[in-house]
Design a protein around this motif. Structure first.
Motif, mmCIF file in Angstrom:
data_model
loop_
_atom_site.group_PDB
_atom_site.id
_atom_site.type_symbol
_atom_site.label_atom_id
_atom_site.label_comp_id
_atom_site.label_asym_id
_atom_site.label_seq_id
_atom_site.Cartn_x
_atom_site.Cartn_y
_atom_site.Cartn_z
ATOM 1 N N PHE A 158 0.843 -1.192 0.000
ATOM 2 C CA PHE A 158 0.000 0.000 0.000
ATOM 3 C C PHE A 158 0.880 1.244 0.000
ATOM 4 C CE2 PHE A 158 -2.468 3.023 2.883
ATOM 5 C CZ PHE A 158 -3.199 3.570 1.845
ATOM 6 N N CYS A 159 0.421 2.271 -0.708
ATOM 7 C CA CYS A 159 1.125 3.558 -0.732
ATOM 8 C C CYS A 159 0.170 4.638 -0.223
ATOM 9 C CB CYS A 159 1.601 3.896 -2.141
ATOM 10 S SG CYS A 159 2.386 5.536 -2.255
ATOM 11 N N PRO A 160 0.353 5.132 1.008
ATOM 12 C CA PRO A 160 -0.531 6.170 1.541
ATOM 13 C C PRO A 160 -0.114 7.588 1.156
ATOM 14 C CG PRO A 160 0.993 5.484 3.233
ATOM 15 C CD PRO A 160 1.313 4.649 2.015
ATOM 16 N N ASN B 284 0.365 1.014 -9.723
ATOM 17 C CA ASN B 284 -0.667 1.994 -9.355
ATOM 18 C C ASN B 284 -1.730 1.409 -8.435
ATOM 19 O OD1 ASN B 284 0.395 4.228 -10.706
ATOM 20 N ND2 ASN B 284 -0.548 3.617 -12.651
ATOM 21 N N ASP B 285 -1.885 0.096 -8.456
ATOM 22 C CA ASP B 285 -2.859 -0.552 -7.580
ATOM 23 C C ASP B 285 -2.557 -0.275 -6.108
ATOM 24 O OD1 ASP B 285 -5.068 -2.523 -7.076
ATOM 25 O OD2 ASP B 285 -3.421 -3.621 -6.140
ATOM 26 N N ALA B 286 -1.272 -0.045 -5.799
ATOM 27 C CA ALA B 286 -0.880 0.205 -4.409
ATOM 28 C C ALA B 286 -1.409 1.537 -3.889
ATOM 29 C CB ALA B 286 0.646 0.164 -4.272
ATOM 30 N N LEU B 287 -1.836 2.437 -4.786
ATOM 31 C CA LEU B 287 -2.401 3.713 -4.346
ATOM 32 C C LEU B 287 -3.824 3.548 -3.807
ATOM 33 C CD1 LEU B 287 -1.140 5.978 -7.266
ATOM 34 C CD2 LEU B 287 -0.396 6.086 -4.870
ATOM 35 N N ASP C 108 -14.331 0.156 -3.841
ATOM 36 C CA ASP C 108 -12.957 0.602 -4.080
ATOM 37 C C ASP C 108 -12.778 2.011 -3.508
ATOM 38 O OD1 ASP C 108 -10.347 0.747 -5.015
ATOM 39 O OD2 ASP C 108 -10.940 1.316 -7.052
ATOM 40 N N PRO C 109 -12.809 2.159 -2.189
ATOM 41 C CA PRO C 109 -12.746 3.501 -1.593
ATOM 42 C C PRO C 109 -11.386 4.160 -1.795
ATOM 43 C CG PRO C 109 -12.542 1.816 0.099
ATOM 44 C CD PRO C 109 -12.873 1.098 -1.170
ATOM 45 N N ASP C 110 -11.416 5.462 -1.951
ATOM 46 C CA ASP C 110 -10.189 6.239 -2.061
ATOM 47 C C ASP C 110 -9.626 6.465 -0.663
ATOM 48 O OD1 ASP C 110 -8.570 8.024 -4.083
ATOM 49 O OD2 ASP C 110 -8.822 9.225 -2.255
ATOM 50 N N PHE C 111 -8.309 6.535 -0.571
ATOM 51 C CA PHE C 111 -7.685 6.711 0.740
ATOM 52 C C PHE C 111 -8.152 8.000 1.416
ATOM 53 C CE2 PHE C 111 -3.711 7.878 3.236
ATOM 54 C CZ PHE C 111 -4.022 7.042 4.294
ATOM 55 N N THR C 112 -8.423 9.028 0.628
ATOM 56 C CA THR C 112 -8.831 10.311 1.209
ATOM 57 C C THR C 112 -10.231 10.255 1.819
ATOM 58 O OG1 THR C 112 -9.669 11.060 -0.946
ATOM 59 C CG2 THR C 112 -7.385 11.607 -0.393
ATOM 60 N N SER C 113 -11.000 9.204 1.522
ATOM 61 C CA SER C 113 -12.350 9.099 2.087
ATOM 62 C C SER C 113 -12.334 8.533 3.507
ATOM 63 C CB SER C 113 -13.235 8.222 1.193
ATOM 64 O OG SER C 113 -12.831 6.855 1.253
ATOM 65 N N PHE C 114 -11.226 7.952 3.903
ATOM 66 C CA PHE C 114 -11.134 7.344 5.233
ATOM 67 C C PHE C 114 -10.861 8.410 6.300
ATOM 68 C CE2 PHE C 114 -10.406 3.608 2.648
ATOM 69 C CZ PHE C 114 -11.003 2.595 3.379
ATOM 70 N N VAL C 115 -11.410 8.166 7.488
ATOM 71 C CA VAL C 115 -11.181 9.030 8.650
ATOM 72 C C VAL C 115 -10.565 8.175 9.751
ATOM 73 C CG1 VAL C 115 -12.259 10.463 10.417
ATOM 74 C CG2 VAL C 115 -13.108 10.533 8.060
ATOM 75 N N THR C 116 -9.508 8.683 10.375
ATOM 76 C CA THR C 116 -8.864 7.942 11.454
ATOM 77 C C THR C 116 -9.815 7.791 12.638
ATOM 78 O OG1 THR C 116 -6.670 8.746 10.812
ATOM 79 C CG2 THR C 116 -6.902 7.883 13.037
ATOM 80 N N TYR D 272 1.762 -1.954 4.487
ATOM 81 C CA TYR D 272 0.866 -3.061 4.167
ATOM 82 C C TYR D 272 -0.537 -2.685 4.623
ATOM 83 C CZ TYR D 272 4.940 -5.938 3.243
ATOM 84 O OH TYR D 272 6.101 -6.432 2.713
ATOM 85 N N SER D 273 -1.553 -3.074 3.854
ATOM 86 C CA SER D 273 -2.926 -2.710 4.207
ATOM 87 C C SER D 273 -3.839 -3.925 4.145
ATOM 88 C CB SER D 273 -3.464 -1.622 3.269
ATOM 89 O OG SER D 273 -3.656 -2.126 1.959
#
Length: 292
Positions: free
Chosen positions: A54-56, A75-78, A129-137, A185-186
């Motif tokens: 994974f690439c954050p 690019n899948d790692a994004l 297929d959520p985008d990383f920016t949609s996640f909240v800690t 890793y994710s």
């Protein structure tokens, strides 16, 4: 003497090379709230199947590891999750309750490899297929120690994360990712958030109301100060004797047996068999199994 010094130097060089070339790998094994679930990657298969790079970071080039590892990210790692896959089964949890998450240590604990590294927990409304920016800690889910030693002396790779009490009901995707120096890793796990016990509801009429399953109390990765209570409170002696000979995979409800035998955080590692084909409960080891 010169030959001995040269051989010692060579051995030291090879040892350092092996440490440099260590490639970590880890993934979520189990997610448990009111009911248990798995990550989208599941828990059956080899390392290459279960792990996920994974690439954050915004640019893939910023995540590329040193060429010496022989790994080139695509690019899948994004994308943080495996797209088009649904967790089966999907864990359920009440808003405000704890969600137990365990991940594979894979030999990276208590040997200096992963000391000081973090696992992170984030949440987003369910998406394929959520985008990383949609996640909240999730509060309390930032930089959780990758491993710790509990009061019983077991090395643990798990955590209980509390789902915020004001989380709206519905399906969500939980993201766990591990920051390990040059690698990330994710694992994504689909979960369903149910009403909290304090939420007024209008249940359908039933002859006798069902008993709510026990919820997991929130906790941190700090060592326990008291021995965990068994769950359920009793355990059949014949089952314990059978486990010592044949392992936990024989039981119809293997995870429930392991919780009774070793505590609430245990489960049957039925995918990880010894040379005799036996599975062991998480938190124990094969020392506790009698030789057949």
């Amino acid at each position: 003497q010169s030959y001995a010094r040269n051989m010692k130097s060579l051995h030291l060089f090879l040892l350092l090379e092996s440490l440099v070339l260590v490639e970590p790998h880890s993934w979520v094994v189990k997610v448990v709230g009111l009911s248990g679930g798995k990550s989208r990657g599941g828990n059956i298969g080899d390392d290459l199947t279960l792990q996920r790079y994974f690439c954050p970071l915004p640019l893939l080039s910023d995540c590329q590891p040193d060429p010496k590892h022989g790994i080139t990210l695509t690019n899948d790692a994004l994308r943080p999750c495996r797209a088009g896959i649904e967790s089966s089964p999907r864990a359920t949890v009440r808003a405000g309750d704890g969600l137990y998450v365990s991940w594979m240590g894979n030999g990276h604990v208590n040997n200096g490899q992963s000391d000081g590294t973090c696992a992170n927990f984030l949440l987003t409304p369910h998406a394929s297929d959520p985008d990383f920016t949609s996640f909240v800690t999730i509060p309390g889910g930032e930089c959780v120690p990758y491993w710790y030693t509990n009061a019983q002396g077991f090395e643990k790779t798990d955590h209980i994360i509390t789902i915020p009490g004001d989380t709206p009901l519905g399906k969500y995707t939980l993201l766990w990712y591990w920051d390990f120096t040059e690698f990330w890793y994710s694992s994504c796990s689909d979960i369903e958030v149910l009403p909290s016990l304090g939420t007024p509801t209008t249940p359908a009429p039933v002859a006798s109301p069902p008993v709510a399953p026990p919820s997991i109390a929130p906790q941190t990765n700090a060592p326990q100060t008291s021995a965990p209570q068994s769950y359920p409170p009793s355990l059949d002696v014949a089952d314990m004797q059978s486990y010592q000979t044949y392992g936990c995979g024989q039981f119809a409800n293997a995870d429930l047996f392991c919780k009774s035998y070793l505590g609430k955080s245990s489960y049957c590692k039925y995918w990880n068999l010894d040379e005799c084909g036996r599975a062991v409960c998480h938190g124990g080891d094969f020392f506790y199994l009698a030789q057949p």
